[in-house]
Design a protein around this motif. Structure first.
Motif, PDB file in Angstrom:
ATOM      1  N   ARG A  35      14.559  28.069 -22.487  1.00 35.17           N
ATOM      2  CA  ARG A  35      13.540  26.840 -22.648  1.00 35.17           C
ATOM      3  C   ARG A  35      12.323  27.321 -21.689  1.00 35.17           C
ATOM      4  NH1 ARG A  35      17.077  25.332 -25.441  1.00 35.17           N
ATOM      5  NH2 ARG A  35      15.843  26.964 -26.647  1.00 35.17           N
ATOM      6  N   LEU A  36      12.607  27.886 -20.790  1.00 30.36           N
ATOM      7  CA  LEU A  36      11.243  28.470 -20.015  1.00 30.36           C
ATOM      8  C   LEU A  36      10.579  29.406 -20.774  1.00 30.36           C
ATOM      9  CD1 LEU A  36      12.989  28.725 -16.492  1.00 30.36           C
ATOM     10  CD2 LEU A  36      11.200  27.078 -17.157  1.00 30.36           C
ATOM     11  N   SER A  37      11.179  30.405 -21.391  1.00 25.53           N
ATOM     12  CA  SER A  37      10.643  31.343 -22.156  1.00 25.53           C
ATOM     13  C   SER A  37       9.745  30.762 -23.454  1.00 25.53           C
ATOM     14  CB  SER A  37      11.598  32.157 -22.856  1.00 25.53           C
ATOM     15  OG  SER A  37      12.203  32.963 -21.883  1.00 25.53           O
ATOM     16  N   ASP A  38      10.265  29.661 -23.983  1.00 28.52           N
ATOM     17  CA  ASP A  38       9.749  28.905 -25.095  1.00 28.52           C
ATOM     18  C   ASP A  38       8.533  28.259 -24.373  1.00 28.52           C
ATOM     19  OD1 ASP A  38      11.697  29.337 -26.659  1.00 28.52           O
ATOM     20  OD2 ASP A  38      12.714  27.390 -26.392  1.00 28.52           O
ATOM     21  N   LEU A  39       8.576  27.624 -23.264  1.00 23.13           N
ATOM     22  CA  LEU A  39       7.369  27.012 -22.721  1.00 23.13           C
ATOM     23  C   LEU A  39       6.098  28.053 -22.213  1.00 23.13           C
ATOM     24  CD1 LEU A  39       9.281  24.634 -19.985  1.00 23.13           C
ATOM     25  CD2 LEU A  39       7.799  24.030 -21.751  1.00 23.13           C
ATOM     26  N   GLU A  40       6.666  29.310 -21.930  1.00 22.89           N
ATOM     27  CA  GLU A  40       5.540  30.313 -21.491  1.00 22.89           C
ATOM     28  C   GLU A  40       4.863  30.666 -22.793  1.00 22.89           C
ATOM     29  OE1 GLU A  40       7.875  33.066 -19.383  1.00 22.89           O
ATOM     30  OE2 GLU A  40       7.700  32.167 -17.638  1.00 22.89           O
ATOM     31  N   ALA A  41       5.728  30.712 -23.891  1.00 27.53           N
ATOM     32  CA  ALA A  41       5.110  31.170 -25.303  1.00 27.53           C
ATOM     33  C   ALA A  41       4.337  30.236 -25.904  1.00 27.53           C
ATOM     34  CB  ALA A  41       6.242  31.744 -26.037  1.00 27.53           C
ATOM     35  N   ALA A  42       4.576  28.985 -25.651  1.00 32.40           N
ATOM     36  CA  ALA A  42       3.959  27.875 -26.513  1.00 32.40           C
ATOM     37  C   ALA A  42       2.512  27.677 -26.118  1.00 32.40           C
ATOM     38  CB  ALA A  42       4.484  26.688 -26.248  1.00 32.40           C
ATOM     39  N   ALA A  43       1.436  27.410 -26.691  1.00 31.08           N
ATOM     40  CA  ALA A  43       0.164  27.280 -26.465  1.00 31.08           C
ATOM     41  C   ALA A  43      -0.235  25.942 -26.016  1.00 31.08           C
ATOM     42  CB  ALA A  43      -0.806  27.372 -27.642  1.00 31.08           C
ATOM     43  N   ALA A  44       0.501  24.937 -26.394  1.00 28.63           N
ATOM     44  CA  ALA A  44       0.551  23.398 -25.906  1.00 28.63           C
ATOM     45  C   ALA A  44       1.876  22.932 -25.955  1.00 28.63           C
ATOM     46  CB  ALA A  44      -0.590  22.790 -26.676  1.00 28.63           C
ATOM     47  N   VAL A  45       2.157  21.771 -25.475  1.00 28.25           N
ATOM     48  CA  VAL A  45       3.287  21.182 -25.688  1.00 28.25           C
ATOM     49  C   VAL A  45       3.861  20.952 -27.088  1.00 28.25           C
ATOM     50  CG1 VAL A  45       4.751  18.943 -24.993  1.00 28.25           C
ATOM     51  CG2 VAL A  45       3.316  20.150 -23.156  1.00 28.25           C
ATOM     52  N   ILE A  87      -6.716   8.855 -28.059  1.00 31.15           N
ATOM     53  CA  ILE A  87      -7.862   7.804 -28.428  1.00 31.15           C
ATOM     54  C   ILE A  87      -7.217   6.326 -27.817  1.00 31.15           C
ATOM     55  CG2 ILE A  87      -7.495   6.613 -30.772  1.00 31.15           C
ATOM     56  CD1 ILE A  87     -10.264   7.834 -31.404  1.00 31.15           C
ATOM     57  N   ALA A  88      -5.869   6.419 -27.797  1.00 29.42           N
ATOM     58  CA  ALA A  88      -5.284   5.220 -27.606  1.00 29.42           C
ATOM     59  C   ALA A  88      -4.956   5.061 -25.859  1.00 29.42           C
ATOM     60  CB  ALA A  88      -3.816   4.876 -28.351  1.00 29.42           C
ATOM     61  N   GLY A  89      -5.232   6.205 -25.292  1.00 31.26           N
ATOM     62  CA  GLY A  89      -5.033   6.218 -23.846  1.00 31.26           C
ATOM     63  C   GLY A  89      -3.871   6.883 -23.456  1.00 31.26           C
ATOM     64  N   GLY A  90      -3.151   7.316 -24.137  1.00 27.52           N
ATOM     65  CA  GLY A  90      -1.917   7.832 -24.284  1.00 27.52           C
ATOM     66  C   GLY A  90      -2.270   9.402 -23.672  1.00 27.52           C
ATOM     67  N   ILE A  91      -1.011  10.249 -23.124  1.00 25.23           N
ATOM     68  CA  ILE A  91      -1.196  11.605 -23.074  1.00 25.23           C
ATOM     69  C   ILE A  91      -1.431  12.357 -24.287  1.00 25.23           C
ATOM     70  CG2 ILE A  91      -0.140  13.473 -22.283  1.00 25.23           C
ATOM     71  CD1 ILE A  91       1.193  11.959 -20.007  1.00 25.23           C
ATOM     72  N   ASP A  92      -2.519  13.028 -24.648  1.00 23.16           N
ATOM     73  CA  ASP A  92      -2.366  13.855 -25.786  1.00 23.16           C
ATOM     74  C   ASP A  92      -1.907  15.376 -25.504  1.00 23.16           C
ATOM     75  OD1 ASP A  92      -3.352  15.528 -27.967  1.00 23.16           O
ATOM     76  OD2 ASP A  92      -5.547  15.213 -27.397  1.00 23.16           O
ATOM     77  N   TRP A  93      -0.592  15.338 -26.001  1.00 23.51           N
ATOM     78  CA  TRP A  93       0.188  16.441 -25.731  1.00 23.51           C
ATOM     79  C   TRP A  93      -0.157  17.650 -26.321  1.00 23.51           C
ATOM     80  CZ3 TRP A  93       3.357  16.267 -21.619  1.00 23.51           C
ATOM     81  CH2 TRP A  93       3.964  14.864 -21.174  1.00 23.51           C
ATOM     82  N   SER A  94      -1.028  17.317 -27.527  1.00 19.56           N
ATOM     83  CA  SER A  94      -1.580  18.721 -28.135  1.00 19.56           C
ATOM     84  C   SER A  94      -2.695  19.475 -27.358  1.00 19.56           C
ATOM     85  CB  SER A  94      -2.224  18.407 -29.618  1.00 19.56           C
ATOM     86  OG  SER A  94      -3.356  17.634 -29.260  1.00 19.56           O
ATOM     87  N   GLN A  95      -2.938  18.771 -26.184  1.00 16.33           N
ATOM     88  CA  GLN A  95      -3.975  19.439 -25.308  1.00 16.33           C
ATOM     89  C   GLN A  95      -3.552  19.671 -23.969  1.00 16.33           C
ATOM     90  OE1 GLN A  95      -7.207  20.086 -26.354  1.00 16.33           O
ATOM     91  NE2 GLN A  95      -6.315  19.443 -28.382  1.00 16.33           N
ATOM     92  N   VAL A  96      -2.188  19.429 -23.843  1.00 10.63           N
ATOM     93  CA  VAL A  96      -1.520  19.684 -22.572  1.00 10.63           C
ATOM     94  C   VAL A  96      -1.216  21.389 -22.177  1.00 10.63           C
ATOM     95  CG1 VAL A  96       0.574  19.341 -21.052  1.00 10.63           C
ATOM     96  CG2 VAL A  96      -0.762  17.443 -22.242  1.00 10.63           C
TER      97      VAL A  96
END
Length: 109
Positions: A35-45, A87-96
C-alpha cells in the motif's frame, strides 16, 4: 504522492520491515509495504485502486483508509495547508497529493 508521518512510531512501522512484522504480522506487514508503494506511485488519492480506498466517517471524518489484512487499515489525512476543498466544502481527494499517515491497525477495536 508525498507521504508524511504523524510521529516517529508510525514512520518506523512504515519504514522498518522488522518493526512492522513484529507489530502487524508478516502478511499485514507485506500488505503495508504494497500500500505504501501504491501511495508513492499515485498522483493523487483518487488514483488509488487497490486496498479498497475509501473516505472515513464519524470521528474519523476527513481521513481516508486503505485495507491491509484482517481488520487492519492504513489511515491517512490530507497534509496540504490549506486543504483542497470541493464545491460542497468537503475534501477534494482528487487534489490531495500530500498525505500524513495517522494510524495503522484495526480502528474497530
Amino acid at each position: 504522492m508525498e507521504i508524511l508521518f504523524r510521529d516517529k512510531k508510525i514512520r518506523d512501522l512504515c519504514e522498518k520491515r522488522a518493526v512492522a512484522e513484529k507489530k502487524l504480522g508478516s502478511v499485514c506487514a507485506q500488505k503495508l509495504r504494497a500500500r505504501l508503494s501504491d501511495l508513492e506511485a499515485a498522483a493523487a488519492v483518487t488514483g488509488l485502486v487497490t486496498g479498497n480506498p475509501h473516505p472515513l466517517k464519524g470521528d474519523r471524518k476527513g481521513q481516508f483508509a486503505l485495507n491491509l489484512a484482517g481488520g487492519s487499515r492504513l489511515v491517512f489525512r490530507p497534509a496540504h495547508d490549506p486543504c483542497p476543498r470541493d464545491i460542497a466544502g468537503g475534501i477534494d481527494w482528487s487534489q490531495v497529493t500530500i498525505i500524513c499517515i495517522e494510524f495503522i491497525g484495526d480502528y474497530h477495536d
